[in-house]
Each structure stands twice: as C-alpha cells, then as structure tokens.
Design an enzyme around this catalytic site. Sequence first.
Site, PDB file in Angstrom:
ATOM      1  N   SER A 125      25.994  41.308 -33.877  1.00 13.30           N
ATOM      2  CA  SER A 125      25.027  40.760 -33.887  1.00 13.30           C
ATOM      3  C   SER A 125      23.555  41.348 -34.395  1.00 13.30           C
ATOM      4  O   SER A 125      24.077  43.099 -33.816  1.00 13.30           O
ATOM      5  CB  SER A 125      24.191  40.248 -33.000  1.00 13.30           C
ATOM      6  OG  SER A 125      22.920  39.430 -33.080  1.00 13.30           O
ATOM      7  N   TYR A 150      21.611  37.994 -23.571  1.00 14.22           N
ATOM      8  CA  TYR A 150      22.937  37.932 -24.991  1.00 14.22           C
ATOM      9  C   TYR A 150      22.668  39.605 -25.360  1.00 14.22           C
ATOM     10  O   TYR A 150      23.662  39.764 -25.620  1.00 14.22           O
ATOM     11  CB  TYR A 150      22.290  37.064 -26.019  1.00 14.22           C
ATOM     12  CG  TYR A 150      22.615  36.670 -26.671  1.00 14.22           C
ATOM     13  CD1 TYR A 150      24.225  36.342 -27.441  1.00 14.22           C
ATOM     14  CD2 TYR A 150      21.855  37.120 -28.386  1.00 14.22           C
ATOM     15  CE1 TYR A 150      24.202  36.071 -28.349  1.00 14.22           C
ATOM     16  CE2 TYR A 150      21.853  37.683 -29.554  1.00 14.22           C
ATOM     17  CZ  TYR A 150      23.685  37.160 -29.723  1.00 14.22           C
ATOM     18  OH  TYR A 150      23.735  36.591 -30.325  1.00 14.22           O
ATOM     19  N   LYS A 154      26.069  42.291 -26.011  1.00 15.95           N
ATOM     20  CA  LYS A 154      26.536  42.699 -27.208  1.00 15.95           C
ATOM     21  C   LYS A 154      26.585  44.336 -27.617  1.00 15.95           C
ATOM     22  O   LYS A 154      27.854  44.937 -28.030  1.00 15.95           O
ATOM     23  CB  LYS A 154      26.133  42.124 -28.478  1.00 15.95           C
ATOM     24  CG  LYS A 154      25.719  40.560 -28.662  1.00 15.95           C
ATOM     25  CD  LYS A 154      26.676  40.575 -29.197  1.00 15.95           C
ATOM     26  CE  LYS A 154      27.675  38.607 -29.440  1.00 15.95           C
ATOM     27  NZ  LYS A 154      28.496  38.236 -29.612  1.00 15.95           N
TER      28      LYS A 154
HETATM   29  C1  UD1 Z   1      18.431  34.338 -33.446  1.00 22.55           C
HETATM   30  C2  UD1 Z   1      18.827  35.288 -32.134  1.00 22.55           C
HETATM   31  C3  UD1 Z   1      19.787  36.529 -33.093  1.00 22.55           C
HETATM   32  C4  UD1 Z   1      20.788  35.121 -32.984  1.00 22.55           C
HETATM   33  C5  UD1 Z   1      20.156  34.413 -33.630  1.00 22.55           C
HETATM   34  C6  UD1 Z   1      21.770  33.861 -33.961  1.00 22.55           C
HETATM   35  C7  UD1 Z   1      16.613  35.418 -31.373  1.00 22.55           C
HETATM   36  C8  UD1 Z   1      14.885  35.625 -31.098  1.00 22.55           C
HETATM   37  N1  UD1 Z   1      17.140  35.697 -31.895  1.00 22.55           N
HETATM   38  O1  UD1 Z   1      18.071  34.779 -34.909  1.00 22.55           O
HETATM   39  O2  UD1 Z   1      19.645  37.207 -31.669  1.00 22.55           O
HETATM   40  O3  UD1 Z   1      22.252  36.818 -32.993  1.00 22.55           O
HETATM   41  O4  UD1 Z   1      19.628  34.052 -33.366  1.00 22.55           O
HETATM   42  O5  UD1 Z   1      22.133  33.420 -34.858  1.00 22.55           O
HETATM   43  O6  UD1 Z   1      16.633  34.520 -30.960  1.00 22.55           O
HETATM   44  N2  UD1 Z   1      12.327  29.475 -36.426  1.00 22.55           N
HETATM   45  C9  UD1 Z   1      11.284  28.226 -36.843  1.00 22.55           C
HETATM   46  N3  UD1 Z   1      11.193  26.943 -36.307  1.00 22.55           N
HETATM   47  C10 UD1 Z   1      11.857  26.952 -35.126  1.00 22.55           C
HETATM   48  C11 UD1 Z   1      13.654  27.682 -35.039  1.00 22.55           C
HETATM   49  C12 UD1 Z   1      13.317  28.822 -35.656  1.00 22.55           C
HETATM   50  O7  UD1 Z   1      10.032  28.455 -37.124  1.00 22.55           O
HETATM   51  O8  UD1 Z   1      12.755  26.281 -34.981  1.00 22.55           O
HETATM   52  C13 UD1 Z   1      11.979  30.495 -37.330  1.00 22.55           C
HETATM   53  C14 UD1 Z   1      11.478  32.108 -35.821  1.00 22.55           C
HETATM   54  O9  UD1 Z   1      11.123  31.923 -35.763  1.00 22.55           O
HETATM   55  C15 UD1 Z   1      12.891  32.922 -37.784  1.00 22.55           C
HETATM   56  C16 UD1 Z   1      13.628  32.557 -37.950  1.00 22.55           C
HETATM   57  O10 UD1 Z   1      13.319  30.665 -38.315  1.00 22.55           O
HETATM   58  O11 UD1 Z   1      11.930  33.335 -38.044  1.00 22.55           O
HETATM   59  C17 UD1 Z   1      15.060  32.181 -37.764  1.00 22.55           C
HETATM   60  O12 UD1 Z   1      15.152  31.921 -36.174  1.00 22.55           O
HETATM   61  P1  UD1 Z   1      16.642  31.430 -36.032  1.00 22.55           P
HETATM   62  O13 UD1 Z   1      17.482  30.898 -36.442  1.00 22.55           O
HETATM   63  O14 UD1 Z   1      16.819  30.892 -34.062  1.00 22.55           O
HETATM   64  O15 UD1 Z   1      17.329  32.992 -35.659  1.00 22.55           O
HETATM   65  P2  UD1 Z   1      17.005  34.688 -35.454  1.00 22.55           P
HETATM   66  O16 UD1 Z   1      15.620  33.983 -34.109  1.00 22.55           O
HETATM   67  O17 UD1 Z   1      16.486  34.907 -36.133  1.00 22.55           O
END
Ligand code: UD1
Length: 338
Positions: A125, A150, A154
């Site tokens: 990842s 997690y 990795k």
């Molecule tokens: C997350 C994990 C990462 C993992 C990946 C798997 C974290 C910090 N990182 O990545 O290690 O490999 O998932 O796919 O959790 N967001 C919102 N509202 C929501 C959900 C997300 O605004 O309800 C935003 C987050 O702040 C971020 C973006 O959407 O900016 C992506 O979030 P997410 O899909 O959870 O992925 P990551 O955090 O990038």
Amino acid sequence: MKKVLVTGGLGFIGSEAVICLIENGYEPVIIDNLFNAKVAVLDRIETITHFRPKFYEVDATDEEATEKVFAENEIDAVIHFAGYKAVGESVEKPLEYYENNLESLIVIAKCMKRHNVKNIIFSSSATVYGVPSRVPLYESDPVAEATNPYGETKVMIERILKDLQKADPTLNVGILRYFNPIGGHPSGLLGEDPNGIPNNLLPYVSQVAIGKLKCLKIFGDDYPTVDGTGVRDYIHVVDLAEGHVATLKKLEENPGYVVYNLGTGKGTSVLELVHAYEKANGVKIPYVIAPRRAGDVAENYADCEKAAKELHWRAKFTIEDACRDAYNFQKNNPEGIK
Ligand code: UD1
C-alpha cells in the site's frame, strides 16, 4: 506460469484479479476464509468468465490447511491479497493485525519453500510511504514508519519478502503499492462490499447515493490543496487487477525483487470525486464539512512511470468510469452480496 494461488481471492480486489487472470489464460486457485467476502462471489466470477475456479475455504494462517492446497495443486505463483485492512480497527486491535497479517505471509512463504514455488506478488500500500514530504511518490522514496499497525504490517511484510529474496536469489517478489482502489466490475456484479458502515470514501458515497446513508461527511476543507479537501490517487479496481497480470509476466523474466506503485499518477480531491460521481450517475450526494480525520494527509498520489516502463501497464479507466461502476454495483446490491 499457469496456476496461480490467489489468497483473499473472493475479496474486492482479489476477485477482480481472479477474473483478469482467467481472461489472460491463467488458472487461479482461490483460498479465502470468508471473513470479509461472500462465497456467492464465486458464482459471479463464473457468470462473468464462464469458468469456475477452484476454491478452498481456508484461512491462510492455518498452515495445515494451506499446505494441503499447495500439495493438491501444482502452484506456479502466489498473489497474496488476504489480510486485515481497516486502519482505525488496527489501532484498536494491533495484536490481531500483527498476528493475522504476518502469520499468513509466513505460512504462505513456508509452503512456497516446501513446494519450490518461486514467484509471489504482495498487496502492499501507499501507506508504506508514511506522511509524504512531497508528491508524487516514487518507488525509490524511503519507506517510512507507518502511522498505524495496518500500515506497519505492510512495511514489515515488504521487509520479510526482501530478506527471503536475498536468501534465495531464485525467488521473484513483486511488491505492488496500491493507491486508492475504487469502482467495480463493469457488469455491476462485483464491487466493494464492506462489513458495516464503510470507512473509505467511495463505498460511503455509494451508500449515500442509494439513500442507505443520509449524508457524506467530508473530513476537512482547510488542507493546502486545490479546494481544501484531501487529494488522493483513485485507481479503478479493474486497472489494478490488470497490474497484477502485468507483474506476473514481469516475474517470468526472473527480475528478483521488484516494487511498483499502482495508481493513476493523478490526484483528485474529495469534492472533485463527489462531483464526478454526481455527474456520472445523475444523482445528488448531500454532504457536510466535518473536522479533519486523525491520521489523514493533505495529498497523496503516485508517480507511475516505473510500472509504465517496466510492466507496460497504465491505468486506463477514468474517475467517472469508476464512479459509474461503483454506483452500478451498489444499486444492484443495496444490501451487499448475499
Ligand atoms: C485509507 C488508508 C490507507 C489504505 C486505504 C485503503 C487511512 C489514513 N489510510 O486511505 O492506509 O491503504 O484506505 O483503500 O485511513 N473521506 C471523507 N469522508 C469519508 C471518508 C473519507 O472526506 O467518509 C476523505 C478522507 O479524508 C481522504 C479521502 O476521503 O481525504 C480518502 O479516504 P479513504 O477512502 O478512507 O482512503 P485513505 O484515507 O486515502
């Protein structure tokens, strides 16, 4: 190389890889403990490919059962997807994460050794880069201390595989660092089907789109990005699956230990993604701005030129394609796959 053991082969990414393997003339053998996947995925793989791969309900931490799968099949390569993957949960249950993710890798590696299997691809990842000091991220960037257990599993597994390859130079190891996989199979039959309320953005948006969840919370609009919301590199899961087939082909050249970013090379903000989703599907996604989520970074996207050059692979689908396929799956399976 023909027979490929796919651990976690009924999961979101594993099932797409299985389809891609079949379409490219490989014979996948699946093990999955069904912890985060449904056995009905197998029927859907068969509907899509007209081939029913061999499936074992086996936990990859169970050495005896995994050994039996290796003994019954002449495995040429392993793609190891199986693992726990929820960041927040890993902070609460570090022991379970270290035990499950490390143990399964060790069991797989021991079975490979006993059966003289020389090729493995591991689902790593972008999290291994830690908090990026700049973007895009290159494979040559340092692997940092991960921000959660997690991510640490990795980092550790990459390290273990590197040491195993050093000890046995005839071993071929492909480390694939995924950015943010989204979307689903274009048929609408397969997609992301998380247990409970989704943690990740796209499955959350999809459940809002069908009215199952009321409103999206956007975690922060004061980041130093194009519109203040977090920027990520979202990659269509079918593109990601194809990256695995390209890597298997690379392993046939006996490259030793190789690492590739699998992303699109392009950052998309949360708001841009929400608007793309609305446009692609003709739906409205109600949202509110909420505080930043602990552990989130402002911007994270890949440089993907190494994979383009060495694997002859590039992501082809657009964000809109991914939004369409995610919605299609969610609409057809409002309660997930039964
Ligand atoms: C997350 C994990 C990462 C993992 C990946 C798997 C974290 C910090 N990182 O990545 O290690 O490999 O998932 O796919 O959790 N967001 C919102 N509202 C929501 C959900 C997300 O605004 O309800 C935003 C987050 O702040 C971020 C973006 O959407 O900016 C992506 O979030 P997410 O899909 O959870 O992925 P990551 O955090 O990038």
